[in-house]
Scaffold this motif. Structure first.
Motif, PDB file in Angstrom:
ATOM      1  N   ASP A  24      58.279  39.711  25.792  1.00  0.00           N
ATOM      2  CA  ASP A  24      58.919  38.596  25.097  1.00  0.00           C
ATOM      3  C   ASP A  24      59.370  37.509  26.061  1.00  0.00           C
ATOM      4  OD1 ASP A  24      58.764  39.150  22.371  1.00  0.00           O
ATOM      5  OD2 ASP A  24      60.419  40.562  22.463  1.00  0.00           O
ATOM      6  N   LYS A  25      59.975  37.927  27.155  1.00  0.00           N
ATOM      7  CA  LYS A  25      60.559  36.938  28.066  1.00  0.00           C
ATOM      8  C   LYS A  25      60.727  37.530  29.456  1.00  0.00           C
ATOM      9  CE  LYS A  25      64.339  33.574  28.228  1.00  0.00           C
ATOM     10  NZ  LYS A  25      65.499  33.004  27.478  1.00  0.00           N
ATOM     11  N   VAL A  26      60.586  36.669  30.452  1.00  0.00           N
ATOM     12  CA  VAL A  26      60.807  37.083  31.837  1.00  0.00           C
ATOM     13  C   VAL A  26      61.948  36.248  32.409  1.00  0.00           C
ATOM     14  CG1 VAL A  26      59.837  37.230  34.158  1.00  0.00           C
ATOM     15  CG2 VAL A  26      58.413  37.785  32.178  1.00  0.00           C
ATOM     16  N   PHE A  27      62.934  36.940  33.015  1.00  0.00           N
ATOM     17  CA  PHE A  27      64.036  36.271  33.698  1.00  0.00           C
ATOM     18  C   PHE A  27      63.730  36.286  35.201  1.00  0.00           C
ATOM     19  CE2 PHE A  27      65.890  37.877  29.782  1.00  0.00           C
ATOM     20  CZ  PHE A  27      66.627  36.786  29.337  1.00  0.00           C
ATOM     21  N   LEU A  28      63.694  35.108  35.806  1.00  0.00           N
ATOM     22  CA  LEU A  28      63.374  34.980  37.226  1.00  0.00           C
ATOM     23  C   LEU A  28      64.576  34.414  37.979  1.00  0.00           C
ATOM     24  CD1 LEU A  28      59.823  33.372  36.827  1.00  0.00           C
ATOM     25  CD2 LEU A  28      60.339  35.768  37.341  1.00  0.00           C
ATOM     26  N   GLN A  29      64.796  34.944  39.170  1.00  0.00           N
ATOM     27  CA  GLN A  29      65.938  34.487  39.952  1.00  0.00           C
ATOM     28  C   GLN A  29      65.731  33.065  40.444  1.00  0.00           C
ATOM     29  OE1 GLN A  29      67.395  37.284  42.879  1.00  0.00           O
ATOM     30  NE2 GLN A  29      68.209  35.646  44.167  1.00  0.00           N
ATOM     31  N   LYS A  30      66.698  32.242  40.171  1.00  0.00           N
ATOM     32  CA  LYS A  30      66.638  30.838  40.559  1.00  0.00           C
ATOM     33  C   LYS A  30      66.632  30.702  42.086  1.00  0.00           C
ATOM     34  CE  LYS A  30      69.266  28.350  38.002  1.00  0.00           C
ATOM     35  NZ  LYS A  30      70.475  27.694  37.437  1.00  0.00           N
ATOM     36  N   GLY A  31      65.691  29.904  42.598  1.00  0.00           N
ATOM     37  CA  GLY A  31      65.634  29.625  44.031  1.00  0.00           C
ATOM     38  C   GLY A  31      64.901  30.651  44.863  1.00  0.00           C
ATOM     39  N   LEU A  32      64.381  31.713  44.240  1.00  0.00           N
ATOM     40  CA  LEU A  32      63.682  32.761  44.979  1.00  0.00           C
ATOM     41  C   LEU A  32      62.255  32.329  45.290  1.00  0.00           C
ATOM     42  CD1 LEU A  32      64.405  35.613  45.987  1.00  0.00           C
ATOM     43  CD2 LEU A  32      63.282  36.525  43.954  1.00  0.00           C
ATOM     44  N   HIS A  33      61.754  32.738  46.466  1.00  0.00           N
ATOM     45  CA  HIS A  33      60.389  32.396  46.876  1.00  0.00           C
ATOM     46  C   HIS A  33      59.740  33.629  47.509  1.00  0.00           C
ATOM     47  CE1 HIS A  33      61.075  28.134  46.087  1.00  0.00           C
ATOM     48  NE2 HIS A  33      62.218  28.234  46.754  1.00  0.00           N
ATOM     49  N   GLY A  34      58.479  33.515  47.833  1.00  0.00           N
ATOM     50  CA  GLY A  34      57.728  34.615  48.427  1.00  0.00           C
ATOM     51  C   GLY A  34      56.384  34.763  47.742  1.00  0.00           C
ATOM     52  N   ASP A  35      55.418  35.355  48.440  1.00  0.00           N
ATOM     53  CA  ASP A  35      54.060  35.458  47.919  1.00  0.00           C
ATOM     54  C   ASP A  35      54.007  36.247  46.611  1.00  0.00           C
ATOM     55  OD1 ASP A  35      53.152  34.011  50.047  1.00  0.00           O
ATOM     56  OD2 ASP A  35      52.484  35.750  51.218  1.00  0.00           O
ATOM     57  N   LEU A  36      54.669  37.396  46.578  1.00  0.00           N
ATOM     58  CA  LEU A  36      54.622  38.239  45.384  1.00  0.00           C
ATOM     59  C   LEU A  36      55.343  37.557  44.211  1.00  0.00           C
ATOM     60  CD1 LEU A  36      53.384  40.941  44.615  1.00  0.00           C
ATOM     61  CD2 LEU A  36      55.592  42.028  45.086  1.00  0.00           C
ATOM     62  N   PHE A  37      56.473  36.926  44.516  1.00  0.00           N
ATOM     63  CA  PHE A  37      57.217  36.202  43.482  1.00  0.00           C
ATOM     64  C   PHE A  37      56.379  35.054  42.934  1.00  0.00           C
ATOM     65  CE2 PHE A  37      60.317  33.093  41.905  1.00  0.00           C
ATOM     66  CZ  PHE A  37      61.131  33.894  41.111  1.00  0.00           C
ATOM     67  N   ASN A  38      55.699  34.345  43.829  1.00  0.00           N
ATOM     68  CA  ASN A  38      54.831  33.244  43.404  1.00  0.00           C
ATOM     69  C   ASN A  38      53.668  33.744  42.552  1.00  0.00           C
ATOM     70  OD1 ASN A  38      56.456  31.491  44.824  1.00  0.00           O
ATOM     71  ND2 ASN A  38      55.116  31.405  46.636  1.00  0.00           N
ATOM     72  N   GLU A  39      53.158  34.935  42.870  1.00  0.00           N
ATOM     73  CA  GLU A  39      52.077  35.533  42.080  1.00  0.00           C
ATOM     74  C   GLU A  39      52.557  35.823  40.656  1.00  0.00           C
ATOM     75  OE1 GLU A  39      49.382  39.629  41.947  1.00  0.00           O
ATOM     76  OE2 GLU A  39      50.356  39.044  43.831  1.00  0.00           O
ATOM     77  N   LEU A  40      53.786  36.348  40.556  1.00  0.00           N
ATOM     78  CA  LEU A  40      54.355  36.620  39.236  1.00  0.00           C
ATOM     79  C   LEU A  40      54.552  35.321  38.459  1.00  0.00           C
ATOM     80  CD1 LEU A  40      55.651  38.368  37.063  1.00  0.00           C
ATOM     81  CD2 LEU A  40      57.804  38.303  38.373  1.00  0.00           C
ATOM     82  N   GLU A  41      55.098  34.313  39.106  1.00  0.00           N
ATOM     83  CA  GLU A  41      55.294  33.014  38.456  1.00  0.00           C
ATOM     84  C   GLU A  41      53.982  32.462  37.906  1.00  0.00           C
ATOM     85  OE1 GLU A  41      58.680  30.012  39.974  1.00  0.00           O
ATOM     86  OE2 GLU A  41      57.252  30.609  41.518  1.00  0.00           O
ATOM     87  N   SER A  42      52.957  32.532  38.718  1.00  0.00           N
ATOM     88  CA  SER A  42      51.641  32.024  38.329  1.00  0.00           C
ATOM     89  C   SER A  42      51.097  32.788  37.122  1.00  0.00           C
ATOM     90  CB  SER A  42      50.676  32.126  39.511  1.00  0.00           C
ATOM     91  OG  SER A  42      49.377  31.712  39.145  1.00  0.00           O
ATOM     92  N   LEU A  43      51.266  34.102  37.131  1.00  0.00           N
ATOM     93  CA  LEU A  43      50.770  34.942  36.040  1.00  0.00           C
ATOM     94  C   LEU A  43      51.533  34.665  34.742  1.00  0.00           C
ATOM     95  CD1 LEU A  43      48.743  37.177  35.380  1.00  0.00           C
ATOM     96  CD2 LEU A  43      50.464  38.858  36.082  1.00  0.00           C
ATOM     97  N   VAL A  44      52.839  34.491  34.859  1.00  0.00           N
ATOM     98  CA  VAL A  44      53.671  34.177  33.685  1.00  0.00           C
ATOM     99  C   VAL A  44      53.250  32.838  33.090  1.00  0.00           C
ATOM    100  CG1 VAL A  44      56.007  33.539  32.960  1.00  0.00           C
ATOM    101  CG2 VAL A  44      55.657  35.583  34.352  1.00  0.00           C
ATOM    102  N   ASN A  45      53.018  31.856  33.953  1.00  0.00           N
ATOM    103  CA  ASN A  45      52.595  30.536  33.475  1.00  0.00           C
ATOM    104  C   ASN A  45      51.214  30.595  32.828  1.00  0.00           C
ATOM    105  OD1 ASN A  45      54.937  29.274  34.393  1.00  0.00           O
ATOM    106  ND2 ASN A  45      54.072  28.843  36.412  1.00  0.00           N
ATOM    107  N   LYS A  46      50.322  31.357  33.424  1.00  0.00           N
ATOM    108  CA  LYS A  46      48.950  31.473  32.917  1.00  0.00           C
ATOM    109  C   LYS A  46      48.902  32.126  31.542  1.00  0.00           C
ATOM    110  CE  LYS A  46      44.472  33.579  34.080  1.00  0.00           C
ATOM    111  NZ  LYS A  46      43.755  34.440  35.064  1.00  0.00           N
ATOM    112  N   THR A  47      49.737  33.138  31.335  1.00  0.00           N
ATOM    113  CA  THR A  47      49.714  33.884  30.078  1.00  0.00           C
ATOM    114  C   THR A  47      50.618  33.270  29.004  1.00  0.00           C
ATOM    115  OG1 THR A  47      51.401  35.363  31.006  1.00  0.00           O
ATOM    116  CG2 THR A  47      49.108  36.095  31.137  1.00  0.00           C
TER     117      THR A  47
END
Length: 244
Positions: A24-47
């Motif tokens: 339903d929803k993903v909560f992401l930590q504000k200001g967090l970075h990193g390759d794995l975090f960016n991969e998750l962000e990209s996947l969430v946006n794509k789907t």
């Protein structure tokens, strides 16, 4: 508060999305970075999964475990395919009555609507993937368990559902004050679907534009609108009255 409809940890959420779990929803930590975090962000946006950037304190309240800056809510129900549902209802011999909820966001309103829908024999409820209220503990409680009895579908856009209903011979009626017709001027005895809008904005203008008919509730007091779950109940019971 921890519950069985949560998963936490970046890798775990990536795997859940790739396994086509209903999130339903993903909560992401504000200001967090990193390759794995960016991969998750990209996947969430794509789907197209709904996401929210929140302080770490919010994540810590959601779970006491090592969340790594990401917590996801998994739906406790399985969603139906809209095409299969409509075909099955049409073939059942019953006159279809569907509800389309255009980005309704309050979980208690959502739960109350589901409860009324079950009591009035609604064939199915269609919601949008983005911007819609999630099905969580509050939704289940407010629905008095009806969430497990009424088929619910998720679509990319409510307008897509409107077009599919119309192509299937189902009249789409918009609940809106932008009309001279009241619910007593509209026919609900034929196969139909009722669109209810969000709490603040109502029905999206682009969705309203393609509806087959529009209807409003007569308001005799000074307040200009009803709570959406109350208004929905009035529409559904007018449909029940006409069909008796």
């Amino acid at each position: 508060m921890e519950n069985s409809t949560q998963i936490f940890g970046i890798r775990a959420i990536i795997e859940a999305i790739n396994s086509e779990k209903t999130i339903d929803k993903v909560f992401l930590q504000k200001g967090l970075h990193g390759d794995l975090f960016n991969e998750l962000e990209s996947l969430v946006n794509k789907t197209g999964i709904t996401k929210s950037y929140v302080p770490v304190e919010k994540l810590n309240r959601l779970t006491k475990k090592n969340h790594q800056g990401a917590v996801a809510q998994i739906s406790p129900v399985e969603f139906y395919d809209i095409e299969h549902l409509v075909v099955n209802v049409m073939e059942s011999g019953k006159t279809p009555l569907f509800l389309l909820l255009d980005q309704l966001s309050d979980v208690r309103n959502f739960g109350a609507i589901i409860r009324t829908a079950e009591c009035t024999g609604v064939s199915g409820i269609i919601i949008q993937k983005k911007g819609a209220a999630p099905i969580n503990g509050d939704t289940i409680k407010t629905s008095a368990g009806a969430v497990f009895k009424v088929p619910i579908c998720r679509v990319d856009h409510i307008k897509d559902a409107v077009f599919y209903m119309q192509a299937s011979g189902i009249k789409v009626i918009a609940a809106t004050e932008k009309t001279n017709n009241t619910i007593y001027d509209v026919t609900f005895t034929e196969p139909c679907a009722i669109i209810m809008g969000s709490e603040g904005r109502g029905i999206n203008p682009s969705v309203l534009k393609v509806a087959d008919d529009k209807a409003k509730l007569p308001l005799l007091g000074d307040i200009e609108s009803l709570n959406v779950s109350v208004a929905c109940g009035a529409f559904l019971y007018e449909a029940v009255r006409q069909r008796r």
